[in-house]
Design a protein around this motif. Structure first.
Motif, PDB file in Angstrom:
ATOM      1  N   THR A 120       0.717  -1.243   0.121  1.00  0.00           N
ATOM      2  CA  THR A 120       0.074  -0.064  -0.001  1.00  0.00           C
ATOM      3  C   THR A 120       0.703   1.144   0.005  1.00  0.00           C
ATOM      4  O   THR A 120       0.512   2.420   0.445  1.00  0.00           O
ATOM      5  N   GLY A 136      -3.963  -2.520  -3.422  1.00  0.00           N
ATOM      6  CA  GLY A 136      -5.393  -2.558  -3.719  1.00  0.00           C
ATOM      7  C   GLY A 136      -6.055  -1.503  -4.760  1.00  0.00           C
ATOM      8  O   GLY A 136      -5.507  -0.316  -4.531  1.00  0.00           O
ATOM      9  N   LYS A 140      -8.977  -0.458  -4.867  1.00  0.00           N
ATOM     10  CA  LYS A 140      -9.786   0.401  -3.996  1.00  0.00           C
ATOM     11  C   LYS A 140      -9.041   1.163  -2.691  1.00  0.00           C
ATOM     12  O   LYS A 140      -9.945   1.266  -1.931  1.00  0.00           O
ATOM     13  N   ASP A 141      -8.064   1.384  -2.725  1.00  0.00           N
ATOM     14  CA  ASP A 141      -7.177   1.946  -1.738  1.00  0.00           C
ATOM     15  C   ASP A 141      -7.672   3.418  -1.654  1.00  0.00           C
ATOM     16  O   ASP A 141      -7.151   3.853  -2.319  1.00  0.00           O
ATOM     17  N   ARG A 142      -8.389   3.846  -0.335  1.00  0.00           N
ATOM     18  CA  ARG A 142      -8.745   5.071  -0.567  1.00  0.00           C
ATOM     19  C   ARG A 142      -7.810   6.190   0.281  1.00  0.00           C
ATOM     20  O   ARG A 142      -8.058   7.314   0.421  1.00  0.00           O
ATOM     21  N   SER A 196      -4.013   5.962  -3.357  1.00  0.00           N
ATOM     22  CA  SER A 196      -4.556   5.606  -4.430  1.00  0.00           C
ATOM     23  C   SER A 196      -3.722   4.939  -5.373  1.00  0.00           C
ATOM     24  O   SER A 196      -2.475   5.220  -5.655  1.00  0.00           O
ATOM     25  N   SER A 248     -12.507  -9.511  -3.111  1.00  0.00           N
ATOM     26  CA  SER A 248     -11.247  -9.232  -3.927  1.00  0.00           C
ATOM     27  C   SER A 248     -10.741 -10.283  -4.354  1.00  0.00           C
ATOM     28  O   SER A 248     -10.404 -11.472  -4.017  1.00  0.00           O
ATOM     29  N   GLY A 286      -8.645  -3.016  -0.242  1.00  0.00           N
ATOM     30  CA  GLY A 286      -8.058  -1.581   0.191  1.00  0.00           C
ATOM     31  C   GLY A 286      -6.884  -1.452   0.481  1.00  0.00           C
ATOM     32  O   GLY A 286      -5.901  -1.898   0.370  1.00  0.00           O
ATOM     33  N   HIS A 287      -6.795  -0.561   1.892  1.00  0.00           N
ATOM     34  CA  HIS A 287      -5.440  -0.120   2.827  1.00  0.00           C
ATOM     35  C   HIS A 287      -5.147  -1.114   3.597  1.00  0.00           C
ATOM     36  O   HIS A 287      -5.334  -0.842   4.735  1.00  0.00           O
ATOM     37  N   THR A 288      -5.022  -2.165   3.245  1.00  0.00           N
ATOM     38  CA  THR A 288      -4.764  -3.424   4.362  1.00  0.00           C
ATOM     39  C   THR A 288      -3.561  -4.304   4.015  1.00  0.00           C
ATOM     40  O   THR A 288      -2.896  -4.008   2.800  1.00  0.00           O
ATOM     41  N   GLY A 334     -11.332  -0.489   3.795  1.00  0.00           N
ATOM     42  CA  GLY A 334     -11.568  -1.578   3.060  1.00  0.00           C
ATOM     43  C   GLY A 334     -11.201  -2.752   3.455  1.00  0.00           C
ATOM     44  O   GLY A 334     -11.015  -3.176   4.688  1.00  0.00           O
ATOM     45  N   ARG A 335     -11.618  -3.715   2.695  1.00  0.00           N
ATOM     46  CA  ARG A 335     -11.582  -5.116   3.219  1.00  0.00           C
ATOM     47  C   ARG A 335     -10.215  -5.822   3.093  1.00  0.00           C
ATOM     48  O   ARG A 335      -9.656  -5.519   1.838  1.00  0.00           O
TER      49      ARG A 335
END
Length: 314
Positions: free
Chosen positions: A166, A190, A192-194, A197, A244, A269-271, A292-293
């Motif tokens: 990330t 990811g 969908k990393d918010r 990005s 995902s 996501g951001h994980t 996110g997941r």
């Protein structure tokens, strides 16, 4: 900037119970760098081996060495494979949040020299813990991933390969990046990393500062390393409930052993993949939306070590 203050909550949700491995030994260490007391956690495997590898694992913004040690479970892999792990602790910025200095807009006046801190850790551990200077690697999440990229640009004389989860390449670092030695790169990110990005943020809408997208950054390293071949593999969707899937791209060339790996977490996501942080929309809807997941099809720590292991020298 709006996300800067929200990410602080993340650190409270990723502190898992920890204990010293029955095989290895974990200790908190301290050194003075530029007149500042700096700390790090060191884990060494129980079995003695001369010239063992060393892996840095660097935490994200607002987080800690303890947190990333706990959720990455890198100590268990270290015990199994016989390498040492160091978890540097960031300093505190003017907002009271822990960080590593990669040039975020809100830390633009910071004089913290984290590169020098990392170099001092390496120098100390080589002499005191039988570390092979040819086999030193660095990985990190988010701000720690950004820091890993900075080390690829500025400290390829020390680090043999880097891995980012990330993380992104800040524009100023990228535009001035001339690595002394060609270096292998691994990114896990990811779509969908918010927070960091996947598609970049050159207009600095998030307030961190301008940074490039993952595909641009990957091409940057592919070009530097003169890699002409590409392999793409859609990995098995082992967990149908994590929302995902994973696409793996490997860049290589017959004339070099250096490779660039990209794990794109489609819908991720951001994980840190492989770790279920337990974010539930009904408990904290905004944190669930923001972070996110977690993808559970791969284990980021295992993939990082698999990548680093390719570059171990005797």
């Amino acid at each position: 900037m709006k996300l800067k203050f929200l990410i602080v909550f993340f650190s409270f949700f990723i502190s898992f119970n920890s204990s010293t491995s029955p095989i290895g030994f974990t200790s908190e260490e301290e050194l003075i760098h530029n007149g500042i007391s700096r700390k790090f956690i060191l884990h060494t495997p129980g079995s003695f081996s001369e010239n063992r590898p060393l892996v840095f694992v660097v935490h994200g913004y607002t987080s800690s060495a303890q947190n990333i040690m706990n959720y990455s479970s890198m100590n268990s892999i270290a015990d199994r494979e016989g390498f040492a792990v160091v978890y540097p602790q960031g300093t505190t910025d003017t907002s009271g949040n822990t960080f590593f200095n990669v040039g975020y807009d809100f830390n633009v006046n910071s004089k913290v020299d984290d590169e020098g801190f990392f170099r001092q850790i390496v120098k100390s551990l080589i002499s005191s813990h039988e570390i092979n200077p040819k086999n030193i690697f660095i990985a990190g999440m988010s701000n720690g991933g950004d820091m890993s990229y900075m080390m690829a640009c500025n400290a390829s004389d020390i680090f043999s390969a880097i891995a980012s989860v990330t993380g992104v390449m800040m524009k100023d670092i990228t535009d001035n990046c001339i690595p002394e030695i060609l270096i292998p790169i691994l990114e896990i990110h990811g779509t969908k990393d918010r927070i960091s990005s996947y598609y970049g943020d050159l207009e600095n809408e998030g307030g961190w500062g301008s940074y490039y997208g993952i595909e641009f950054s990957t091409k940057f390293w592919v070009d530097i390393n003169s890699l002409s071949k590409k392999e793409t593999l859609n990995l098995r969707d082992l967990n149908k409930n994590d929302g995902s899937t994973v696409t793996f791209n490997k860049y290589w060339d017959k004339n070099t052993n250096i490779e660039v790996w990209l794990y794109t977490i489609n819908g991720g996501g951001h994980t840190w993949p492989g770790v279920d942080f337990g974010f539930k929309w009904w408990r904290n809807p905004y944190l669930w939306f923001l972070m996110g997941r977690s993808n559970l099809d791969i284990n980021a720590s295992e993939e990082i070590w698999k990548f680093f292991e390719k570059y171990i020298e005797e």
